[in-house]
Scaffold this active site. Structure first.
Site, PDB file in Angstrom:
ATOM      1  N   ASP A  11       0.873  -1.166   0.000  1.00 27.55           N
ATOM      2  CA  ASP A  11       0.000   0.000   0.000  1.00 27.55           C
ATOM      3  C   ASP A  11       0.920   1.228   0.000  1.00 27.55           C
ATOM      4  OD1 ASP A  11      -2.383   1.626   0.500  1.00 27.55           O
ATOM      5  OD2 ASP A  11      -1.574   1.845   2.527  1.00 27.55           O
ATOM      6  N   ASP A  13      -0.030   5.146   0.898  1.00 28.37           N
ATOM      7  CA  ASP A  13      -0.190   6.119   1.977  1.00 28.37           C
ATOM      8  C   ASP A  13      -0.364   5.416   3.317  1.00 28.37           C
ATOM      9  OD1 ASP A  13      -0.305   8.694   2.974  1.00 28.37           O
ATOM     10  OD2 ASP A  13      -2.473   8.748   2.902  1.00 28.37           O
TER      11      ASP A  13
END
Length: 216
Positions: A11, A13
């Site tokens: 992922d 952020d």
């Protein structure tokens, strides 16, 4: 603990970078512009979800396309204002990996993801963004697509996530999950391994295999 894999899926952020202050600034302004009350806004989970789902939760369907274009514009324009920075351990961990052994899998649009990654000097060979899938996290589609693009079996992938929705997506894809406590507390994160951030881990590559270890 050691985890052996053929590919690592990150992922963005909250995992590789942080843009929490930017997200708060931009979404607060967005909510005000579209007449969403603080109470309505507080009910919605922002982190780790595609903007289209957040907008659909809060606005009439005919307003959603305009609202999506606006939040993307606000967030992209905020990147140069200190809107993003690398989290601890990100640079050294990614530098240890061959370009074809990892991917970024984000709920952000491609335009926003590329703006944030470019700002901190991360240039993934493989990027799966919200534009590339029909169902975002917690659906497994984004992670399964990344595995296909890397040519790796899902069971041989490790997902690195900070959000419950992303971890659910990784588990549903049949992948090993590593949670980072950068945005949530450990007890909120259901994963095979939970660490503070990527600085707690090391990666060693042997042939096509990547071994992830917890630093002593």
């Amino acid at each position: 603990m050691k985890i052996s894999a053929d590919a690592l899926l990150f992922d963005n952020d909250g995992t590789l970078v942080s843009s929490l202050e930017s997200v708060h600034r931009c979404w607060t302004r967005w909510a005000e512009e579209f007449g969403i009350t603080a109470e309505e806004f507080a009910r919605v989970e922002l982190h780790g979800r595609p903007a289209v789902e957040i907008a659909a939760d809060l606005l009439p369907a005919d307003v959603v396309p305009r609202a999506l274009a606006r939040i993307e514009q606000l967030e992209v324009e905020d990147v140069p204002n200190g809107g993003v920075h690398l989290l601890p351990g990100t640079r050294s961990f990614l530098d240890a990996l061959p370009a074809d052994r990892w991917a970024v899998v984000t709920s952000a649009t491609r335009r926003l993801a590329e703006a944030r990654l470019e700002a901190v000097g991360i240039l993934p060979k493989t990027l799966v963004a919200a534009d590339d899938v029909t169902r975002g996290k917690p659906d497994p589609e984004p992670y399964l697509l990344a595995a296909r693009e890397l040519g790796v079996e899902p069971a041989r992938c490790v997902v690195f996530e900070d959000a419950p929705a992303g971890l659910r997506a990784g588990r549903a894809a049949g992948m090993t999950t590593v949670a980072l406590t950068t945005t949530h507390q450990a007890h909120e994160l259901d994963a095979d391994l939970v660490v503070e951030n990527l600085s707690a881990l090391s990666a060693q590559v042997t042939g096509g295999n990547v071994e992830v270890s917890v630093r002593s």
